[in-house]
Design a protein around this motif. Structure first.
Motif, PDB file in Angstrom:
ATOM      1  N   ILE A  14      41.418  43.847  45.475  1.00 47.59           N
ATOM      2  CA  ILE A  14      41.062  45.239  45.688  1.00 47.59           C
ATOM      3  C   ILE A  14      42.156  45.936  46.488  1.00 47.59           C
ATOM      4  O   ILE A  14      42.965  45.320  47.135  1.00 47.59           O
ATOM      5  CB  ILE A  14      39.708  45.371  46.406  1.00 47.59           C
ATOM      6  CG1 ILE A  14      39.653  44.439  47.602  1.00 47.59           C
ATOM      7  CG2 ILE A  14      38.588  45.085  45.471  1.00 47.59           C
ATOM      8  CD1 ILE A  14      38.384  44.532  48.395  1.00 47.59           C
ATOM      9  N   VAL A 328      35.454  38.294  42.169  1.00 49.31           N
ATOM     10  CA  VAL A 328      34.493  39.397  42.243  1.00 49.31           C
ATOM     11  C   VAL A 328      33.301  38.987  43.093  1.00 49.31           C
ATOM     12  O   VAL A 328      32.847  39.732  43.970  1.00 49.31           O
ATOM     13  CB  VAL A 328      34.046  39.808  40.825  1.00 49.31           C
ATOM     14  CG1 VAL A 328      32.894  40.810  40.898  1.00 49.31           C
ATOM     15  CG2 VAL A 328      35.212  40.410  40.035  1.00 49.31           C
ATOM     16  N   GLU A 334      37.522  44.020  42.641  1.00 48.75           N
ATOM     17  CA  GLU A 334      36.680  44.895  41.853  1.00 48.75           C
ATOM     18  C   GLU A 334      36.740  44.407  40.412  1.00 48.75           C
ATOM     19  O   GLU A 334      37.760  43.855  39.978  1.00 48.75           O
ATOM     20  CB  GLU A 334      37.177  46.341  41.956  1.00 48.75           C
ATOM     21  CG  GLU A 334      37.022  46.920  43.357  1.00 48.75           C
ATOM     22  CD  GLU A 334      37.592  48.318  43.468  1.00 48.75           C
ATOM     23  OE1 GLU A 334      38.321  48.728  42.534  1.00 48.75           O
ATOM     24  OE2 GLU A 334      37.326  48.975  44.473  1.00 48.75           O
TER      25      GLU A 334
END
Length: 367
Positions: A14, A328, A334
């Protein structure tokens, strides 16, 4: 038998996370050019190219390009087009080199490949083949940790927040029912993010109790008195997972498919040669490591590291997808769109010509 192929770890982290580093970095030299290619007399250029620039890590998990460079397999396949090399010690720097056009094709781990692909919106690279599988272990101080349940409450190192081994260890911790905050590394196990170059000293000093690390770091820890508590291969179907892939610039792939196919042919030939000449291949890989970094691996590190890696032409795409899901779940990634990250067309063409079965992209190929 040494090496087969592998698809290893994780993904674009991310935005808050730094670019992921390639598994097992730190044992090669910084982007170092090597223009010592030997071109056969009377050979012809491919696609009219003067050279093809190939990047890889000075690391035993990159056995295929190490051996192909040392034995001249790339140059043989490219004819009068010179094979040029750049050696890296971090995934982000190799991705930057690919993006800038400093290299055309590279051997790299799944994390930086996925990171590069997603950050570019799927426009900068394709994974065009596999190279290695395996070579990741949980090594511990046998005086402090005698069983897997003893890992709870201990300090265990991984190479970097969000890298492939870090994600794998966090996923394993969750499967034990233990809780750890992924960002801080604090919880039922303390996850210490430690560069592979310094982890052996940290282990020796007692500041960590073990490490979930790739080769050759794992074998370095064993040489310091550590014990292999778990080989990550045991956690995967058929004991295979990606650790190294082959990537190419999408522009180069579109403009010079013959050159890309030639490099893939050399890779497939090298995989076969490694499989049938394991001892000679190990020596060749170590000789290239010494040439690239100025230092060969000692036998007590090289031998077990080599045995734990499997070379393969299959990119093990399904394991790449699984690794993404692990990241994740850990809250480090993400949900990525990996559609189109693979283009195995040329690899399968090479494999078919050699009477070998095609490999699969797990539904993540170019449509």
């Amino acid at each position: 038998m040494p090496v087969t192929t592998a698809l290893r770890r994780t993904l674009a982290v991310i935005a808050a996370l730094p670019l992921l580093t390639l598994a097992a970095c730190g044992y090669g030299s910084q982007a170092k050019d090597d223009d010592t290619a030997k071109i056969a007399e009377g050979a012809e250029k491919i696609d009219g190219l003067d050279s093809v620039r190939i990047g890889y890590f000075g690391n035993i998990t990159h056995a295929t390009p190490l051996v192909a460079n040392q034995k001249g397999f790339f140059q043989k396949a490219l004819g009068a087009t010179e094979a040029k090399y750049a050696v890296f010690n971090a995934g982000p720097s190799e991705i930057e080199a690919l993006n800038s056009g400093s290299i055309d094709i590279g051997w790299i781990g799944p994390s930086p490949a996925i990171n590069g692909y997603t950050k570019s919106g799927g426009k900068n690279l394709r994974i065009i083949g596999g190279s290695a599988s395996g070579g990741v272990k949980l090594v511990v101080n046998p005086d402090k940790i005698k069983s897997l349940k003893d890992v709870k409450g201990k300090r265990i190192a991984t190479p970097q927040l969000g890298n492939t081994q870090d994600v794998a260890f966090l996923n394993w911790i969750a499967e034990q029912g233990w809780k750890v905050d992924a960002q801080s590394g604090k919880g039922d196990v303390t996850v210490v993010r430690s560069d592979n170059k310094v982890t052996p000293n940290a282990f020796k000093s007692g500041s960590i109790d073990g490490a979930w690390v790739p080769e050759p770091t794992a074998s370095r820890l064993v040489a310091e008195g550590g014990k292999v508590l778990l080989d990550e291969s045991a956690l995967w179907p058929d004991e295979k997972f990606v650790i190294t892939n082959i990537i190419v610039s999408q522009t180069f792939l579109k403009e010079h498919p013959k050159a890309v196919q030639a490099v893939l042919k050399a890779s497939v030939d090298t995989t076969a040669w490694i499989t049938t000449h394991p001892d000679d291949a190990k020596a060749a890989a170590n000789a290239q490591l010494e040439q690239d970094s100025g230092k060969a691996l000692p036998a007590d590190v090289l031998d077990p590291a080599w045995e734990s890696i499997r070379v393969t032409d299959d990119p093990l795409a399904a394991t790449l997808d699984a690794e993404a899901e692990h990241a994740v779940k850990a809250g480090l990634l993400e949900q990525p769109d990996l559609n189109g990250i693979y283009d195995l067309t040329l690899l399968n063409k090479v494999l078919k010509a050699k009477g070998k079965p095609a490999v699969d992209d797990a539904g993540l190929g170019v449509q």
